[in-house]
Scaffold this motif. Structure first.
Motif, PDB file in Angstrom:
ATOM      1  N   HIS A 169       0.499  -1.246   0.138  1.00 56.74           N
ATOM      2  CA  HIS A 169      -0.383   0.284   0.174  1.00 56.74           C
ATOM      3  C   HIS A 169       0.521   1.176  -0.172  1.00 56.74           C
ATOM      4  N   ILE A 172       2.202   1.885  -3.242  1.00 57.43           N
ATOM      5  CA  ILE A 172       1.629   2.445  -4.085  1.00 57.43           C
ATOM      6  C   ILE A 172       0.795   3.714  -4.071  1.00 57.43           C
ATOM      7  N   PHE A 216       0.717  -2.868  -7.601  1.00 58.77           N
ATOM      8  CA  PHE A 216      -0.430  -4.017  -6.495  1.00 58.77           C
ATOM      9  C   PHE A 216      -0.516  -5.169  -7.233  1.00 58.77           C
ATOM     10  N   THR A 261      -9.537   0.203   5.964  1.00 62.64           N
ATOM     11  CA  THR A 261      -9.330  -0.331   5.712  1.00 62.64           C
ATOM     12  C   THR A 261      -8.566   0.930   4.176  1.00 62.64           C
ATOM     13  N   GLY A 262      -8.736  -0.169   2.646  1.00 59.68           N
ATOM     14  CA  GLY A 262      -7.850   0.860   1.191  1.00 59.68           C
ATOM     15  C   GLY A 262      -8.720   1.491   1.178  1.00 59.68           C
ATOM     16  N   ALA A 263     -10.394   1.475   1.860  1.00 58.83           N
ATOM     17  CA  ALA A 263     -11.342   3.047   1.503  1.00 58.83           C
ATOM     18  C   ALA A 263     -10.507   4.188   1.887  1.00 58.83           C
ATOM     19  N   ILE A 268      -8.280   7.186  -4.863  1.00 58.16           N
ATOM     20  CA  ILE A 268      -9.051   6.996  -5.409  1.00 58.16           C
ATOM     21  C   ILE A 268      -9.849   8.402  -5.058  1.00 58.16           C
ATOM     22  N   TYR A 287     -21.226   4.709   2.520  1.00 65.36           N
ATOM     23  CA  TYR A 287     -19.900   3.772   3.498  1.00 65.36           C
ATOM     24  C   TYR A 287     -17.844   4.745   2.867  1.00 65.36           C
ATOM     25  N   LEU A 288     -18.008   5.197   1.648  1.00 63.50           N
ATOM     26  CA  LEU A 288     -16.552   5.834   1.209  1.00 63.50           C
ATOM     27  C   LEU A 288     -16.674   7.133   1.684  1.00 63.50           C
ATOM     28  N   ARG A 338      -9.636  -1.014 -10.228  1.00 62.83           N
ATOM     29  CA  ARG A 338     -10.427  -1.838 -10.386  1.00 62.83           C
ATOM     30  C   ARG A 338     -10.880  -2.761 -10.090  1.00 62.83           C
ATOM     31  N   HIS A 341      -8.268  -4.868  -8.002  1.00 62.10           N
ATOM     32  CA  HIS A 341      -8.893  -5.400  -6.814  1.00 62.10           C
ATOM     33  C   HIS A 341      -9.964  -5.725  -6.082  1.00 62.10           C
ATOM     34  N   GLY A 358     -16.315  -6.504   4.205  1.00 64.39           N
ATOM     35  CA  GLY A 358     -15.248  -6.129   3.874  1.00 64.39           C
ATOM     36  C   GLY A 358     -14.865  -6.051   5.876  1.00 64.39           C
ATOM     37  N   GLY A 360     -14.485  -3.283   6.551  1.00 74.82           N
ATOM     38  CA  GLY A 360     -15.655  -2.061   7.111  1.00 74.82           C
ATOM     39  C   GLY A 360     -16.789  -2.918   7.355  1.00 74.82           C
ATOM     40  N   THR A 362     -18.975  -3.561   5.026  1.00 69.99           N
ATOM     41  CA  THR A 362     -19.770  -3.899   3.798  1.00 69.99           C
ATOM     42  C   THR A 362     -19.741  -5.105   3.166  1.00 69.99           C
ATOM     43  N   PHE A 364     -19.169  -6.228   0.027  1.00 69.27           N
ATOM     44  CA  PHE A 364     -18.292  -5.560  -0.856  1.00 69.27           C
ATOM     45  C   PHE A 364     -18.746  -5.894  -2.760  1.00 69.27           C
ATOM     46  N   LEU A 371     -19.112  -0.178  -8.720  1.00 66.10           N
ATOM     47  CA  LEU A 371     -18.158   1.017  -8.426  1.00 66.10           C
ATOM     48  C   LEU A 371     -17.262   0.988 -10.534  1.00 66.10           C
TER      49      LEU A 371
HETATM   50  C1  HEM Z   1      -5.320  -7.637  -1.072  1.00 63.73           C
HETATM   51  C2  HEM Z   1      -5.219  -6.185  -0.850  1.00 63.73           C
HETATM   52  C3  HEM Z   1      -6.671  -6.022  -1.111  1.00 63.73           C
HETATM   53  C4  HEM Z   1      -8.026  -6.346  -0.572  1.00 63.73           C
HETATM   54  C5  HEM Z   1      -8.533  -7.990  -0.029  1.00 63.73           C
HETATM   55  C6  HEM Z   1      -8.993  -5.594  -1.035  1.00 63.73           C
HETATM   56  C7  HEM Z   1     -10.093  -5.761   0.193  1.00 63.73           C
HETATM   57  C8  HEM Z   1     -11.161  -4.472  -0.125  1.00 63.73           C
HETATM   58  C9  HEM Z   1     -12.596  -4.103   0.201  1.00 63.73           C
HETATM   59  C10 HEM Z   1     -13.429  -5.486   0.386  1.00 63.73           C
HETATM   60  C11 HEM Z   1     -13.040  -2.764   0.285  1.00 63.73           C
HETATM   61  C12 HEM Z   1     -14.616  -2.833   0.723  1.00 63.73           C
HETATM   62  C13 HEM Z   1     -14.583  -2.064   1.053  1.00 63.73           C
HETATM   63  C14 HEM Z   1     -14.170  -2.259   2.595  1.00 63.73           C
HETATM   64  O1  HEM Z   1     -14.783  -3.489   3.575  1.00 63.73           O
HETATM   65  O2  HEM Z   1     -13.708  -1.251   3.240  1.00 63.73           O
HETATM   66  C15 HEM Z   1     -12.113  -2.009  -0.741  1.00 63.73           C
HETATM   67  C16 HEM Z   1     -12.654  -0.866  -1.207  1.00 63.73           C
HETATM   68  C17 HEM Z   1     -11.251   0.017  -0.966  1.00 63.73           C
HETATM   69  N1  HEM Z   1     -10.435  -0.760  -1.590  1.00 63.73           N
HETATM   70 FE1  HEM Z   1      -8.964  -1.825  -0.982  1.00 63.73          FE
HETATM   71  N2  HEM Z   1      -8.539  -4.283  -0.813  1.00 63.73           N
HETATM   72  C18 HEM Z   1      -7.188  -4.680  -1.127  1.00 63.73           C
HETATM   73  C19 HEM Z   1      -6.217  -3.443  -1.776  1.00 63.73           C
HETATM   74  C20 HEM Z   1      -6.397  -1.938  -2.156  1.00 63.73           C
HETATM   75  C21 HEM Z   1      -5.019  -0.563  -2.029  1.00 63.73           C
HETATM   76  C22 HEM Z   1      -4.091  -1.210  -2.451  1.00 63.73           C
HETATM   77  C23 HEM Z   1      -5.981   0.167  -2.556  1.00 63.73           C
HETATM   78  C24 HEM Z   1      -5.276   1.308  -2.697  1.00 63.73           C
HETATM   79  C25 HEM Z   1      -5.155   1.999  -2.098  1.00 63.73           C
HETATM   80  C26 HEM Z   1      -7.224  -0.262  -2.014  1.00 63.73           C
HETATM   81  C27 HEM Z   1      -8.270   0.548  -2.323  1.00 63.73           C
HETATM   82  C28 HEM Z   1      -9.725   0.773  -2.261  1.00 63.73           C
HETATM   83  C29 HEM Z   1     -11.034   1.907  -2.102  1.00 63.73           C
HETATM   84  C30 HEM Z   1     -10.156   3.528  -2.613  1.00 63.73           C
HETATM   85  C31 HEM Z   1     -12.010   1.292  -1.719  1.00 63.73           C
HETATM   86  C32 HEM Z   1     -13.041   1.676  -2.022  1.00 63.73           C
HETATM   87  C33 HEM Z   1     -14.053   1.364  -3.657  1.00 63.73           C
HETATM   88  C34 HEM Z   1     -13.214   1.889  -4.584  1.00 63.73           C
HETATM   89  O3  HEM Z   1     -13.201   3.228  -4.991  1.00 63.73           O
HETATM   90  O4  HEM Z   1     -13.462   1.576  -5.264  1.00 63.73           O
HETATM   91  N3  HEM Z   1      -7.586  -0.973  -1.778  1.00 63.73           N
HETATM   92  N4  HEM Z   1     -11.471  -2.757  -0.923  1.00 63.73           N
END
Ligand code: HEM
Length: 380
Positions: A169, A172, A216, A261-263, A268, A287-288, A338, A341, A358, A360, A362, A364, A371
């Motif tokens: 992360h 990135i 990533f 969470t990455g959210a 993004i 949620y975002l 996306r 992801h 997730g 968070g 959700t 998801f 999205l």
């Molecule tokens: C193995 C790696 C990852 C997994 C398993 C993962 C999983 C998830 C899940 C389950 C959500 C749904 C919302 C939540 O529960 O919070 C989410 C949302 C999100 N994640 Fe990740 N994530 C990963 C890596 C990343 C990385 C590297 C980034 C970039 C910084 C990232 C950015 C986001 C964003 C921005 C969202 C909100 C949805 C969107 O705007 O597309 N995630 N992630």
């Protein structure tokens, strides 16, 4: 307080800048020296204390430290490092015995942690700012911010998968800095009708997505879906009805807060807003919005400053094929990111359970797919 270390820099984007402080005993802090040493020592020993089932008793024996003097720190990284320590104490205390999660935080953890939450202006729980944005140290100080040249500052369980997950992360975020650095200058270039400059900036944003994607895709190299799911992820969950004992302002009421969470990364959301992408309301979009409260304040302010109409409208009005092409390329790269992801969300979480939620909380898979698909249909 002036959150100087979270100001967005061209070289490091949303990452803490200067590099995070790892050793609090070497900086000037308005707290007792032995208190600082004790807190840091427990923080460094969280993994073995969890392993030997001694973390809870160790945290219960800590003094209730008054964090108010930190208001006078000039360097906000010090406050963030204390927040990081207590955030790990809190999540560790609740989740360390996975068969027996607790429903309260004791006063030695809860009281200083809530005080620190006020100072950093974020909820008192582990966020992405703590696990990623401020959780890296360069191995070669002259080298780059890239996963192979980094170690984490704070560990919870100390398995290689944990460090790699966070450091991917971080890398990135370091790549994304090139894109984020375009946003303010391009807003000006649009006002001055400098089409060529806008085209160049969008080309940088598109190629930066490639660098982010290459990093990533390295996630599985050292972070296995199984170990992530079973070992690391449980420590990143949100709090459901947790009592922060001794915290007067909560009046004994249990608190419900979202998990890490990455959210909570601003990359993004910033690019989505700048590119003028719209998403239908419901589920994850609400949620975002909530996730912004967990971001550092200067990042929230930056997101609020982005005009989400300006660029897309400019590209439409110009009717310039080259400009439209590079704008569309950015959207295609966003779709690809996306999709990747989504693939990881499935591999690391959804494929492992019947009813995936997730960190968070959700549903998801449905929302992440939406999205991605909604991005794809907004090409010009
Ligand atoms: C193995 C790696 C990852 C997994 C398993 C993962 C999983 C998830 C899940 C389950 C959500 C749904 C919302 C939540 O529960 O919070 C989410 C949302 C999100 N994640 Fe990740 N994530 C990963 C890596 C990343 C990385 C590297 C980034 C970039 C910084 C990232 C950015 C986001 C964003 C921005 C969202 C909100 C949805 C969107 O705007 O597309 N995630 N992630």
């Amino acid at each position: 307080m002036n959150q100087n270390c979270w100001q967005i820099q061209d070289e490091t984007g949303f990452l803490m800048n200067p590099d995070p402080i790892s050793d609090l005993t070497k900086v000037d802090i308005p707290l007792k020296t032995d208190t600082i040493a004790q807190l840091q020592s427990v923080a460094e020993n969280i993994p073995p204390l969890i392993h030997s089932h001694q973390l809870r008793e160790t945290l219960l024996a800590l003094p209730v430290v008054d964090m108010a003097p930190l208001k006078n720190c000039d360097d906000f990284r010090i406050v963030e490092r204390f927040f990081q320590i207590y955030a790990h104490f809190a999540n560790g205390f609740i989740w360390c015995e996975q068969d027996d999660p607790l429903t309260y935080l004791p006063p030695p953890v809860a009281i200083p942690f809530v005080q620190l939450g006020h100072l950093v202006e974020r909820p008192p729980i582990v966020p992405y700012a703590t696990t990623a944005l401020s959780n890296y140290q360069k191995i070669d100080p002259q080298g780059k911010i890239e996963a192979d040249n980094l170690r984490v500052v704070q560990k919870m369980i100390d398995i290689p998968d944990e460090s790699w997950f966070h450091l991917i992360h971080v890398e990135i975020e370091a790549h994304a800095a090139n894109s984020i650095a375009q946003i303010r200058p391009l807003a000006k270039a649009i006002l001055q009708n400098e089409t060529q400059r806008v085209e160049e900036g969008l080309t940088i944003i598109a190629s930066t997505f490639d660098a982010m994607m290459a990093t990533f895709k390295r996630m599985p190299e050292k972070c296995s879906p199984n170990r992530y799911f079973h070992t690391l992820r449980p420590y990143l969950f949100g709090f459901n009805d947790i009592v922060y004992e001794g915290v007067a302002e909560f009046e004994g009421n249990p608190q419900t807060l979202h998990g890490e969470t990455g959210a909570q990364s601003s990359i993004i959301p910033a690019l989505k807003a700048f590119l003028g992408l719209q998403h239908s309301h419901g589920g994850l979009t609400e949620y975002l919005e909530i996730m912004k409260r967990y971001m550092p304040k200067p990042h929230r302010e930056f997101l609020a400053e982005i005009d989400s109409q300006q660029l897309r409208q400019y590209v439409i009005d110009q009717q310039n094929p080259n400009l439209t092409e590079v704008y569309n390329l950015c959207l295609e790269k966003m779709v690809a990111f996306r999709s990747q992801h989504l693939h990881f969300a499935n591999a690391y979480i959804a494929s492992k359970v019947e009813n995936p939620k997730g960190t968070g909380g959700t549903d998801f898979m449905h929302w992440l797919t939406k999205l991605r698909d909604e991005t794809a249909v907004q090409l010009l």
